[in-house]
Write a protein that holds these residues in place. Structure first.
Motif, PDB file in Angstrom:
ATOM      1  N   ASN A  31       0.971  -1.191  -0.074  1.00  0.00           N
ATOM      2  CA  ASN A  31       0.083   0.035  -0.135  1.00  0.00           C
ATOM      3  C   ASN A  31       0.861   1.405   0.043  1.00  0.00           C
ATOM      4  OD1 ASN A  31      -2.420  -1.214   0.006  1.00  0.00           O
ATOM      5  ND2 ASN A  31      -2.179  -1.676   2.149  1.00  0.00           N
ATOM      6  N   ASN A  32       2.001   1.129  -0.633  1.00  0.00           N
ATOM      7  CA  ASN A  32       2.701   2.320  -0.766  1.00  0.00           C
ATOM      8  C   ASN A  32       3.275   2.818   0.783  1.00  0.00           C
ATOM      9  OD1 ASN A  32       2.411   1.912  -3.401  1.00  0.00           O
ATOM     10  ND2 ASN A  32       1.447   3.821  -3.851  1.00  0.00           N
ATOM     11  N   THR A  33       3.442   1.969   1.534  1.00  0.00           N
ATOM     12  CA  THR A  33       3.643   2.350   3.080  1.00  0.00           C
ATOM     13  C   THR A  33       5.134   1.729   3.453  1.00  0.00           C
ATOM     14  OG1 THR A  33       1.512   2.641   3.585  1.00  0.00           O
ATOM     15  CG2 THR A  33       2.820   2.651   5.240  1.00  0.00           C
ATOM     16  N   LEU A  34       5.784   2.543   4.062  1.00  0.00           N
ATOM     17  CA  LEU A  34       7.031   1.999   4.667  1.00  0.00           C
ATOM     18  C   LEU A  34       6.726   2.061   6.382  1.00  0.00           C
ATOM     19  CD1 LEU A  34      10.244   3.681   2.959  1.00  0.00           C
ATOM     20  CD2 LEU A  34       9.743   1.207   3.325  1.00  0.00           C
ATOM     21  N   ASP A  35       6.989   0.973   6.680  1.00  0.00           N
ATOM     22  CA  ASP A  35       6.686   0.800   8.221  1.00  0.00           C
ATOM     23  C   ASP A  35       8.236   0.674   8.901  1.00  0.00           C
ATOM     24  OD1 ASP A  35       5.897   0.303  10.970  1.00  0.00           O
ATOM     25  OD2 ASP A  35       4.555  -1.360  10.325  1.00  0.00           O
ATOM     26  N   TYR A  36       8.252   1.710   9.964  1.00  0.00           N
ATOM     27  CA  TYR A  36       9.500   1.609  10.539  1.00  0.00           C
ATOM     28  C   TYR A  36       9.639   0.776  11.808  1.00  0.00           C
ATOM     29  CZ  TYR A  36      11.862   5.843   8.326  1.00  0.00           C
ATOM     30  OH  TYR A  36      12.350   6.887   7.453  1.00  0.00           O
ATOM     31  N   GLY A  37       8.432   0.550  12.136  1.00  0.00           N
ATOM     32  CA  GLY A  37       7.883  -0.256  13.475  1.00  0.00           C
ATOM     33  C   GLY A  37       8.589   0.572  14.687  1.00  0.00           C
ATOM     34  N   THR A  38       8.789   0.014  15.592  1.00  0.00           N
ATOM     35  CA  THR A  38       9.059   0.747  16.787  1.00  0.00           C
ATOM     36  C   THR A  38      10.789   0.867  16.736  1.00  0.00           C
ATOM     37  OG1 THR A  38       7.345  -0.038  18.097  1.00  0.00           O
ATOM     38  CG2 THR A  38       9.115   0.729  19.399  1.00  0.00           C
ATOM     39  N   ILE A  39      11.317   1.996  16.821  1.00  0.00           N
ATOM     40  CA  ILE A  39      12.674   2.339  16.784  1.00  0.00           C
ATOM     41  C   ILE A  39      13.250   3.161  17.943  1.00  0.00           C
ATOM     42  CG2 ILE A  39      13.121   1.767  14.381  1.00  0.00           C
ATOM     43  CD1 ILE A  39      12.769   4.560  13.673  1.00  0.00           C
ATOM     44  N   LYS A  40      14.338   3.080  18.339  1.00  0.00           N
ATOM     45  CA  LYS A  40      14.974   4.070  19.393  1.00  0.00           C
ATOM     46  C   LYS A  40      15.801   4.969  18.775  1.00  0.00           C
ATOM     47  CE  LYS A  40      15.297   0.222  22.844  1.00  0.00           C
ATOM     48  NZ  LYS A  40      16.252  -0.319  23.834  1.00  0.00           N
ATOM     49  N   GLU A 115      -3.478  11.816 -12.197  1.00  0.00           N
ATOM     50  CA  GLU A 115      -2.744  13.125 -12.428  1.00  0.00           C
ATOM     51  C   GLU A 115      -1.160  12.603 -12.176  1.00  0.00           C
ATOM     52  OE1 GLU A 115      -4.055  16.685 -10.547  1.00  0.00           O
ATOM     53  OE2 GLU A 115      -6.136  16.439 -11.469  1.00  0.00           O
ATOM     54  N   GLY A 116      -1.103  11.413 -12.212  1.00  0.00           N
ATOM     55  CA  GLY A 116       0.482  10.990 -11.775  1.00  0.00           C
ATOM     56  C   GLY A 116       0.906  11.394 -10.332  1.00  0.00           C
ATOM     57  N   ARG A 117       0.135  11.488  -9.522  1.00  0.00           N
ATOM     58  CA  ARG A 117       0.303  11.984  -8.026  1.00  0.00           C
ATOM     59  C   ARG A 117       0.331  10.743  -7.176  1.00  0.00           C
ATOM     60  NH1 ARG A 117       0.098  17.830  -6.500  1.00  0.00           N
ATOM     61  NH2 ARG A 117      -0.162  16.915  -4.514  1.00  0.00           N
ATOM     62  N   ILE A 118       1.570  10.302  -6.831  1.00  0.00           N
ATOM     63  CA  ILE A 118       1.571   9.008  -5.939  1.00  0.00           C
ATOM     64  C   ILE A 118       1.865   9.513  -4.283  1.00  0.00           C
ATOM     65  CG2 ILE A 118       2.581   6.843  -5.652  1.00  0.00           C
ATOM     66  CD1 ILE A 118       3.274   8.529  -8.484  1.00  0.00           C
ATOM     67  N   PRO A 119       0.645   9.154  -3.501  1.00  0.00           N
ATOM     68  CA  PRO A 119       0.675   9.482  -1.976  1.00  0.00           C
ATOM     69  C   PRO A 119       1.623   8.234  -1.562  1.00  0.00           C
ATOM     70  CG  PRO A 119      -1.201   8.582  -2.228  1.00  0.00           C
ATOM     71  CD  PRO A 119      -0.592   8.602  -3.729  1.00  0.00           C
ATOM     72  N   LEU A 120       2.911   8.503  -0.875  1.00  0.00           N
ATOM     73  CA  LEU A 120       3.483   7.504  -0.147  1.00  0.00           C
ATOM     74  C   LEU A 120       3.621   7.569   1.351  1.00  0.00           C
ATOM     75  CD1 LEU A 120       6.906   7.470  -2.132  1.00  0.00           C
ATOM     76  CD2 LEU A 120       4.944   5.922  -2.545  1.00  0.00           C
ATOM     77  N   LYS A 121       3.663   6.625   2.213  1.00  0.00           N
ATOM     78  CA  LYS A 121       3.327   6.930   3.676  1.00  0.00           C
ATOM     79  C   LYS A 121       4.487   6.272   4.303  1.00  0.00           C
ATOM     80  CE  LYS A 121      -1.057   8.123   3.050  1.00  0.00           C
ATOM     81  NZ  LYS A 121      -1.580   9.692   3.543  1.00  0.00           N
ATOM     82  N   ILE A 122       4.879   7.126   5.366  1.00  0.00           N
ATOM     83  CA  ILE A 122       5.674   6.327   6.217  1.00  0.00           C
ATOM     84  C   ILE A 122       5.025   6.406   7.696  1.00  0.00           C
ATOM     85  CG2 ILE A 122       7.920   6.583   5.145  1.00  0.00           C
ATOM     86  CD1 ILE A 122       8.177   9.107   7.385  1.00  0.00           C
ATOM     87  N   LYS A 123       5.200   5.226   8.521  1.00  0.00           N
ATOM     88  CA  LYS A 123       4.588   5.016   9.886  1.00  0.00           C
ATOM     89  C   LYS A 123       5.522   4.432  10.785  1.00  0.00           C
ATOM     90  CE  LYS A 123       2.177   0.819   9.191  1.00  0.00           C
ATOM     91  NZ  LYS A 123       0.833   0.105   9.140  1.00  0.00           N
ATOM     92  N   GLY A 124       5.278   4.275  12.241  1.00  0.00           N
ATOM     93  CA  GLY A 124       6.051   3.696  13.036  1.00  0.00           C
ATOM     94  C   GLY A 124       5.777   4.362  14.207  1.00  0.00           C
ATOM     95  N   GLU A 125       7.042   4.222  15.277  1.00  0.00           N
ATOM     96  CA  GLU A 125       7.133   4.916  16.635  1.00  0.00           C
ATOM     97  C   GLU A 125       8.479   5.068  16.803  1.00  0.00           C
ATOM     98  OE1 GLU A 125       5.426   5.177  21.102  1.00  0.00           O
ATOM     99  OE2 GLU A 125       4.770   3.299  19.683  1.00  0.00           O
ATOM    100  N   VAL A 126       8.905   6.196  17.234  1.00  0.00           N
ATOM    101  CA  VAL A 126      10.466   6.437  17.879  1.00  0.00           C
ATOM    102  C   VAL A 126      10.193   6.482  19.252  1.00  0.00           C
ATOM    103  CG1 VAL A 126      12.342   8.076  17.935  1.00  0.00           C
ATOM    104  CG2 VAL A 126      11.071   7.761  15.743  1.00  0.00           C
ATOM    105  N   VAL A 127      11.007   5.884  20.120  1.00  0.00           N
ATOM    106  CA  VAL A 127      11.164   6.005  21.470  1.00  0.00           C
ATOM    107  C   VAL A 127      12.460   6.321  22.127  1.00  0.00           C
ATOM    108  CG1 VAL A 127       9.313   4.003  21.894  1.00  0.00           C
ATOM    109  CG2 VAL A 127      11.727   3.504  21.632  1.00  0.00           C
ATOM    110  N   ALA A 128      12.398   7.180  23.164  1.00  0.00           N
ATOM    111  CA  ALA A 128      13.514   7.344  23.685  1.00  0.00           C
ATOM    112  C   ALA A 128      14.340   6.619  24.106  1.00  0.00           C
ATOM    113  CB  ALA A 128      13.297   8.640  24.780  1.00  0.00           C
ATOM    114  N   ASN A 129      15.775   6.638  24.235  1.00  0.00           N
ATOM    115  CA  ASN A 129      16.865   5.807  24.647  1.00  0.00           C
ATOM    116  C   ASN A 129      16.329   5.250  26.077  1.00  0.00           C
ATOM    117  OD1 ASN A 129      18.191   5.968  22.324  1.00  0.00           O
ATOM    118  ND2 ASN A 129      19.430   7.451  22.925  1.00  0.00           N
TER     119      ASN A 129
END
Length: 129
Positions: A31-40, A115-129
């Motif tokens: 679905n044109n989506t990059l999932d970062y997952g949970t990252i520190k 119109e040749g416009r492609i929506p890309l998504k990124i999702k996930g969560e950044v947690v503090a160290n």
């Protein structure tokens, strides 16, 4: 009357086939989506790539890539992508703690997107160290 109906049907189907002719872009990501997952924060540089292929029958041109805040476009495909060939758009999220919900818009000559416009998504969560 039957001949007229046949001619109209052939013209309609020819038009449909013609409308689908041209460059087409297909992304590897679901679905044109990059999932970062949970990252520190501090343990990930936030760089990811959207990989795509021109599945059409004409050269694909990427004319622009825009991002919402907190996301930087590091590189985009500036060359013409021939049918069957692949390219990438590299992005970097700035790793602010919290949920990641960003949109990147690609401008192209792809006929399989309005119109040749492609929506890309990124999702996930950044947690503090």
């Amino acid at each position: 009357m039957k001949k007229i109906a046949t001619v109209i049907a052939v013209a309609l189907f020819s038009g449909i086939g013609f409308a689908q002719s041209g460059a087409k872009i297909e992304f590897k990501e679901n679905n044109n989506t990059l999932d970062y997952g949970t990252i520190k924060k501090g343990q990930d540089n936030g760089i990811r790539s959207f990989i795509f292929t021109n599945t059409g029958n004409a050269p694909l041109l990427i004319s622009g890539v825009q991002s919402t805040s907190s996301c930087t476009i590091l590189s985009q495909q500036n060359d013409t992508i021939l049918p069957g060939k692949s390219g990438k758009i590299e992005v970097k999220y700035n790793m602010v703690p919290g949920p990641i919900r960003k949109t990147i818009t690609v401008e192209s000559n792809a006929v399989n997107y309005p119109e040749g416009r492609i929506p890309l998504k990124i999702k996930g969560e950044v947690v503090a160290n």
